[in-house]
Enzyme design. Sequence first.
Site, PDB file in Angstrom:
ATOM      1  N   SER A   1      54.596  28.031  27.184  1.00  0.00           N
ATOM      2  CA  SER A   1      55.753  27.916  26.276  1.00  0.00           C
ATOM      3  C   SER A   1      56.596  29.183  26.309  1.00  0.00           C
ATOM      4  CB  SER A   1      55.284  27.642  24.845  1.00  0.00           C
ATOM      5  OG  SER A   1      54.588  26.421  24.793  1.00  0.00           O
TER       6      SER A   1
ATOM      7  N   GLY B   1      65.308  25.221  28.942  1.00  0.00           N
ATOM      8  CA  GLY B   1      65.682  24.856  27.591  1.00  0.00           C
ATOM      9  C   GLY B   1      65.004  23.601  27.090  1.00  0.00           C
TER      10      GLY B   1
ATOM     11  N   GLU C   1      70.808  19.642  33.635  1.00  0.00           N
ATOM     12  CA  GLU C   1      69.806  19.887  34.686  1.00  0.00           C
ATOM     13  C   GLU C   1      69.627  18.616  35.494  1.00  0.00           C
ATOM     14  OE1 GLU C   1      66.410  21.243  32.427  1.00  0.00           O
ATOM     15  OE2 GLU C   1      66.902  23.323  32.854  1.00  0.00           O
TER      16      GLU C   1
ATOM     17  N   HIS D   1      56.938  22.718  41.802  1.00  0.00           N
ATOM     18  CA  HIS D   1      58.245  23.346  41.923  1.00  0.00           C
ATOM     19  C   HIS D   1      58.377  23.784  43.381  1.00  0.00           C
ATOM     20  CE1 HIS D   1      61.651  25.942  41.332  1.00  0.00           C
ATOM     21  NE2 HIS D   1      61.782  25.446  40.126  1.00  0.00           N
TER      22      HIS D   1
ATOM     23  N   ARG E   1      64.011  17.805  43.902  1.00  0.00           N
ATOM     24  CA  ARG E   1      62.864  18.713  43.886  1.00  0.00           C
ATOM     25  C   ARG E   1      61.650  18.223  44.685  1.00  0.00           C
ATOM     26  NH1 ARG E   1      60.811  20.841  37.974  1.00  0.00           N
ATOM     27  NH2 ARG E   1      62.641  22.136  37.861  1.00  0.00           N
TER      28      ARG E   1
ATOM     29  N   HIS F   1      53.461  23.035  38.871  1.00  0.00           N
ATOM     30  CA  HIS F   1      54.338  23.445  37.767  1.00  0.00           C
ATOM     31  C   HIS F   1      53.998  22.738  36.459  1.00  0.00           C
ATOM     32  CE1 HIS F   1      57.908  25.151  36.079  1.00  0.00           C
ATOM     33  NE2 HIS F   1      58.547  24.010  35.957  1.00  0.00           N
TER      34      HIS F   1
ATOM     35  N   ARG G   1      58.133  14.026  35.316  1.00  0.00           N
ATOM     36  CA  ARG G   1      58.742  14.557  34.085  1.00  0.00           C
ATOM     37  C   ARG G   1      60.216  14.879  34.306  1.00  0.00           C
ATOM     38  NH1 ARG G   1      59.098  20.519  32.071  1.00  0.00           N
ATOM     39  NH2 ARG G   1      59.223  20.811  34.321  1.00  0.00           N
TER      40      ARG G   1
ATOM     41  N   SER H   1      59.675  18.501  28.178  1.00  0.00           N
ATOM     42  CA  SER H   1      58.303  18.826  27.761  1.00  0.00           C
ATOM     43  C   SER H   1      58.244  19.642  26.480  1.00  0.00           C
ATOM     44  CB  SER H   1      57.543  19.529  28.885  1.00  0.00           C
ATOM     45  OG  SER H   1      58.387  20.347  29.615  1.00  0.00           O
ATOM     46  N   LEU H   2      59.127  20.633  26.331  1.00  0.00           N
ATOM     47  CA  LEU H   2      59.117  21.378  25.061  1.00  0.00           C
ATOM     48  C   LEU H   2      59.473  20.433  23.914  1.00  0.00           C
ATOM     49  CD1 LEU H   2      60.792  24.815  25.952  1.00  0.00           C
ATOM     50  CD2 LEU H   2      58.383  24.365  25.486  1.00  0.00           C
TER      51      LEU H   2
HETATM   52  C1  FAD Z   1      57.706  28.941  34.371  1.00  0.00           C
HETATM   53  C2  FAD Z   1      57.840  27.703  33.521  1.00  0.00           C
HETATM   54  C3  FAD Z   1      59.102  27.298  33.092  1.00  0.00           C
HETATM   55  C4  FAD Z   1      59.231  26.146  32.294  1.00  0.00           C
HETATM   56  N1  FAD Z   1      60.466  25.793  31.804  1.00  0.00           N
HETATM   57  C5  FAD Z   1      60.568  24.737  30.938  1.00  0.00           C
HETATM   58  C6  FAD Z   1      61.794  24.421  30.307  1.00  0.00           C
HETATM   59  O1  FAD Z   1      62.804  25.090  30.524  1.00  0.00           O
HETATM   60  N2  FAD Z   1      61.834  23.359  29.445  1.00  0.00           N
HETATM   61  C7  FAD Z   1      60.741  22.598  29.161  1.00  0.00           C
HETATM   62  O2  FAD Z   1      60.833  21.647  28.368  1.00  0.00           O
HETATM   63  N3  FAD Z   1      59.548  22.892  29.743  1.00  0.00           N
HETATM   64  C8  FAD Z   1      59.439  23.931  30.601  1.00  0.00           C
HETATM   65  N4  FAD Z   1      58.224  24.233  31.166  1.00  0.00           N
HETATM   66  C9  FAD Z   1      57.047  23.451  30.757  1.00  0.00           C
HETATM   67  C10 FAD Z   1      56.640  23.867  29.327  1.00  0.00           C
HETATM   68  O3  FAD Z   1      56.818  25.242  29.182  1.00  0.00           O
HETATM   69  C11 FAD Z   1      55.188  23.524  29.041  1.00  0.00           C
HETATM   70  O4  FAD Z   1      54.934  22.198  29.371  1.00  0.00           O
HETATM   71  C12 FAD Z   1      54.884  23.704  27.552  1.00  0.00           C
HETATM   72  O5  FAD Z   1      55.289  24.988  27.149  1.00  0.00           O
HETATM   73  C13 FAD Z   1      53.409  23.493  27.275  1.00  0.00           C
HETATM   74  O6  FAD Z   1      53.157  23.866  25.949  1.00  0.00           O
HETATM   75  P1  FAD Z   1      51.686  23.741  25.367  1.00  0.00           P
HETATM   76  O7  FAD Z   1      51.754  24.135  23.928  1.00  0.00           O
HETATM   77  O8  FAD Z   1      51.145  22.420  25.712  1.00  0.00           O
HETATM   78  O9  FAD Z   1      50.840  24.822  26.193  1.00  0.00           O
HETATM   79  P2  FAD Z   1      51.011  26.407  26.287  1.00  0.00           P
HETATM   80  O10 FAD Z   1      52.340  26.836  25.788  1.00  0.00           O
HETATM   81  O11 FAD Z   1      50.633  26.808  27.651  1.00  0.00           O
HETATM   82  O12 FAD Z   1      49.940  26.952  25.255  1.00  0.00           O
HETATM   83  C14 FAD Z   1      48.556  26.749  25.477  1.00  0.00           C
HETATM   84  C15 FAD Z   1      47.792  27.697  24.583  1.00  0.00           C
HETATM   85  O13 FAD Z   1      46.440  27.278  24.512  1.00  0.00           O
HETATM   86  C16 FAD Z   1      45.594  28.409  24.722  1.00  0.00           C
HETATM   87  N5  FAD Z   1      44.324  27.937  25.289  1.00  0.00           N
HETATM   88  C17 FAD Z   1      44.124  27.245  26.439  1.00  0.00           C
HETATM   89  N6  FAD Z   1      42.815  26.973  26.602  1.00  0.00           N
HETATM   90  C18 FAD Z   1      42.166  27.500  25.539  1.00  0.00           C
HETATM   91  C19 FAD Z   1      40.802  27.570  25.135  1.00  0.00           C
HETATM   92  N7  FAD Z   1      39.788  27.036  25.842  1.00  0.00           N
HETATM   93  N8  FAD Z   1      40.506  28.225  23.986  1.00  0.00           N
HETATM   94  C20 FAD Z   1      41.487  28.796  23.246  1.00  0.00           C
HETATM   95  N9  FAD Z   1      42.794  28.765  23.575  1.00  0.00           N
HETATM   96  C21 FAD Z   1      43.125  28.119  24.703  1.00  0.00           C
HETATM   97  C22 FAD Z   1      46.373  29.303  25.663  1.00  0.00           C
HETATM   98  O14 FAD Z   1      45.875  30.622  25.596  1.00  0.00           O
HETATM   99  C23 FAD Z   1      47.791  29.134  25.096  1.00  0.00           C
HETATM  100  O15 FAD Z   1      47.985  29.994  24.018  1.00  0.00           O
HETATM  101  C24 FAD Z   1      58.080  25.380  31.962  1.00  0.00           C
HETATM  102  C25 FAD Z   1      56.817  25.797  32.411  1.00  0.00           C
HETATM  103  C26 FAD Z   1      56.695  26.948  33.173  1.00  0.00           C
HETATM  104  C27 FAD Z   1      55.328  27.380  33.616  1.00  0.00           C
END
Ligand code: FAD
Length: 505
Positions: free
Chosen positions: A11, A17, A83, A205, A251, A312, A347, A352-353
Amino acid sequence: MTKHTLNDSASSWAQGGIAAVLTDEDSIEEHIRDTLVAGAGLCDPEVTRFVVQHSRETVEWLIGQGVPFTREDGSDSYHLTQEGGHSRRRIIHAADATGHAVQETLVDKVKKHPNISLLEDHVAVDLISAKKIGRRSNRCLGAYLLNKASGKVVTIGAANTVLATGGAGKVYLYTTNPDVCTGDGVAMGWRAGCRVANMEFVQFHPTCLFHPKAKSFLITEAVRGEGGILTLPDGTRFMPSHDPRAELAPRDVVARAIDFEMKKRGIDCVYLDISHKPADFVLSHFPTIYRRCIELGLDITKEPIPVVPAAHYSCGGLMTDLHGRTDMPRLYAIGETACTGLHGANRLASNSLLECLVFAKAAAQDILSQRASPIPILPDWDESRVTDADEEIIITHNWSELRRFMWNYVGIVRTNKRLTRAMHRINLLRDEVHEFYRNFRVNSDLIELRNLLQVAELIVKSAMERHESRGLHYSKDYPDVLPDAIPTVLTPSNYYSLLDTPHGE
Ligand SMILES: Cc1cc2nc3c(=O)[nH]c(=O)nc-3n(C[C@H](O)[C@H](O)[C@H](O)COP(=O)(O)OP(=O)(O)OC[C@H]3O[C@@H](n4cnc5c(N)ncnc54)[C@H](O)[C@@H]3O)c2cc1C
């Protein structure tokens, strides 16, 4: 609780965005249509409508919390970008660091909230289910967490448990994901008996910087949009022979072409060259990339950038309903760990956000509507039969072996033979890791390896079940699309997996 620091997550790294219907020119129907087209027939229409319908209020909530989204020059209205795959400008963003801005704002609020206790540097090892402690009706009762500082596993009881552990990019050799993305939530949920869906759909990606000192640095697609060309190490341009749109092809087409050239020629990377453009053009359009590459001794105004495709985003995950509930009562899954049905086979960028935020609220409301139920006394983690590991090298070695064969055999282009080879290796590693887990005290590397191996198994099994090429899953043996779009659903009881947990439960 989180296994590292609160800001160490995908995240925080999100750049582009958040997609939302925010103007009168745009409509809910158009955003839904774009999502369904990207998802190649596999999006759940009800879920897609639910998410898109809540997009505006979600963004307004973030604005209310104080997220500093970018505004139009000299105006109060917010700047929206467009996008790939979106038919309208609908991506609200905070410059090119949207995720960071959202995280900073919300983390600050969380830290100040009197009812929230935070545990950083704690790794969830496994869930505790009522069934495992001999109760007749099943529900999630909490989890075992490894305190990284003390090395001790603590037992945390919980009326409700939410898995928000992110994606599993680290199962592949090259990934844009941070190190924490090891699929822990999917593996824990699966071991606890929850179904997973669509694990074969991994988004790659096309261009991630290939440099020993720069893991996970994305080279935005805008470089190709502004005239960057892709070449082999000898300078030969190769995209025109793969697709008439050359570097501007979508892509997944570009990622497949790079993968084809790398595998055919046995090369480590290809090159993305923008050095034919004037230096001030490159500097003004790509300041962040220029700065990062210069730090590594690479001047992109004079030389090409070495790149590889990289894992990605994981479209699949634990199956959830419109409230974020998994198959196990009192266990929720949110974000990349979940498979809500929104993304289908591919996706749509910046959805995703949005999905994370919409389902976080839905789950919170569902939890608030639950009646309180007492938590029984839970058994402590049992370390009576384990000792300290004698050789950590087994873990390191297996980590890199797993990530390499997943990259080579279960990457962008798949074949039956490659998938069978991968499964064969997973079976060998499983026995070794299982043995290690059974006999030695757990540490975070071992926990992550065990989970990655589980997720790898789920990806390969799902890929083997899909006898067509759809969305992000491309098989040379089944190049056509079947008439019916059917999700791949795996049920734990049907498969041998790493279910046996000698500790605790
Ligand atoms: C470089 C990049 C750019 C991106 N750009 C975009 C964008 O512009 N727009 C968009 O919509 N999406 C984008 N994405 C995708 C999006 O960022 C992710 O899909 C989203 O942030 C995932 O959120 P989440 O809360 O599921 O996981 P995360 O934000 O990854 O959070 C997971 C959390 O769980 C914790 N965790 C994991 N396993 C354990 C465990 N066993 N015990 C305790 N804690 C644990 C981790 O430490 C972390 O804090 C991008 C992704 C990347 C990598």
